[in-house]
Design an enzyme around this catalytic site. Structure first.
Site, PDB file in Angstrom:
ATOM      1  N   ALA A 160       6.347   1.782   9.791  1.00 15.93           N
ATOM      2  CA  ALA A 160       5.540   0.764   9.108  1.00 15.93           C
ATOM      3  C   ALA A 160       4.274   0.487   9.890  1.00 15.93           C
ATOM      4  O   ALA A 160       4.147   0.886  11.046  1.00 15.93           O
ATOM      5  CB  ALA A 160       6.342  -0.524   8.953  1.00 15.93           C
ATOM      6  N   ASN A 161       3.326  -0.176   9.252  1.00 19.24           N
ATOM      7  CA  ASN A 161       2.136  -0.678   9.934  1.00 19.24           C
ATOM      8  C   ASN A 161       2.320  -2.158  10.256  1.00 19.24           C
ATOM      9  O   ASN A 161       3.103  -2.835   9.597  1.00 19.24           O
ATOM     10  CB  ASN A 161       0.910  -0.553   9.016  1.00 19.24           C
ATOM     11  CG  ASN A 161       0.345   0.844   9.013  1.00 19.24           C
ATOM     12  OD1 ASN A 161       0.716   1.686   9.814  1.00 19.24           O
ATOM     13  ND2 ASN A 161      -0.566   1.087   8.096  1.00 19.24           N
ATOM     14  N   ARG A 162       1.571  -2.652  11.217  1.00 16.00           N
ATOM     15  CA  ARG A 162       1.555  -4.088  11.471  1.00 16.00           C
ATOM     16  C   ARG A 162       0.682  -4.746  10.413  1.00 16.00           C
ATOM     17  O   ARG A 162      -0.527  -4.568  10.419  1.00 16.00           O
ATOM     18  CB  ARG A 162       0.930  -4.383  12.832  1.00 16.00           C
ATOM     19  CG  ARG A 162       1.734  -3.921  13.996  1.00 16.00           C
ATOM     20  CD  ARG A 162       1.082  -4.414  15.278  1.00 16.00           C
ATOM     21  NE  ARG A 162       1.455  -3.567  16.390  1.00 16.00           N
ATOM     22  CZ  ARG A 162       2.642  -3.646  17.013  1.00 16.00           C
ATOM     23  NH1 ARG A 162       3.526  -4.536  16.640  1.00 16.00           N
ATOM     24  NH2 ARG A 162       2.912  -2.830  18.007  1.00 16.00           N
TER      25      ARG A 162
END
Ligand code: CTP
Ligand code: CA
Length: 231
Positions: free
Chosen positions: A33-35
């Site tokens: 995932a991305n932040r």
């Protein structure tokens, strides 16, 4: 409130927004995932609604309530996000604020991967579809205004300008997500943002403001660009 849209400069317009990260499964308990908190994208959806638009929000996994009066589609992966965006078209304007995972595991394991004292597994990745580029290049139903975001850690303006051309979108909202950005708590997850609006022939430096003020300002610009409803 759900039935009666507020009256405002975006009355009669459909605005489509993406927000949040995507989650790409590695196995049933792990993901890439991305932040991204989704705060900026959700604030834009709420602001567009306040401006009178019919708003569709396609959201990855976030810990935020659905904005009132907005049609929200919850998705997990980039591929699901693209499908939900395509299903929501046509739109007058689209704003892609989501932090989409660029890659996913080539094959997601059906069962939890175990250590078993053996070799460390290698993660093989494949590229996800680019939602912003796909919508920017539509020959049918291309929205009149396609706005992307660019999260950069260095050479913010130059990278964002190159990204605008590469993606084929109309505007890029560029933000510095490096730790020296001067934003308390960082842009990612924080409540403030300092952005630059990159258009075909201009760069505007907007002052540091709350994500909701940035959203208001962007929505006002979108309304001005679309102009009055043709009757
Ligand atoms: N975006 C998208 N689909 C993807 C990747 C990005 O729609 N698969 C959109 C984002 O929502 C954002 C814009 O593209 O509006 C730019 O995202 P960014 O990650 O900054 O750009 P990339 O082209 O992925 O380049 P890189 O991460 O290599 O800087
Ligand atoms: Ca990316």
């Amino acid at each position: 409130e759900k039935l009666l849209a507020p009256s405002g400069p975006l009355n009669g317009r459909h605005v489509l927004i993406t927000s949040g990260p995507t989650h790409e499964s590695i196995d049933p308990v792990r993901y890439i995932a991305n932040r991204s908190s989704g705060k900026q994208g959700h604030a834009i959806a709420a602001a567009a609604r306040r401006a009178g638009a019919q708003v569709t929000l396609v959201s990855g996994p976030v810990n935020l309530p659905d904005p009132v009066g907005v049609a929200v589609h919850h998705v997990e992966t980039a591929r699901e996000m693209l499908a939900a965006v395509e299903a929501a078209l046509p739109a007058d304007a689209t704003i892609f604020a989501a932090a989409v995972a660029d890659w996913r595991a080539a094959t997601a394991a059906d069962e939890k991967m175990k250590k078993n004292g053996g070799a460390i597994p290698a993660l093989s990745l494949v590229e996800n579809p680019d939602i912003l580029a796909t919508v920017s290049r539509l020959s049918n139903h291309r929205p009149r205004l396609v706005v992307g975001f660019a999260a950069e850690t260095e050479n913010v303006i130059a990278h964002a300008q190159a990204k605008r051309l590469r993606k084929g979108c109309d505007w890029i909202v560029a933000n510095d997500v490096s730790r020296h950005s001067g934003i308390e708590g960082g842009v990612m997850g924080g409540d403030e943002n300092a952005v630059h609006l990159i258009t075909a022939d201009d760069v505007e430096h907007w002052p540091k403001a709350s994500k909701s003020e940035v959203a208001e300002r962007l929505v006002a610009r979108v309304a001005a660009a679309l102009g009055p409803l043709e009757t």
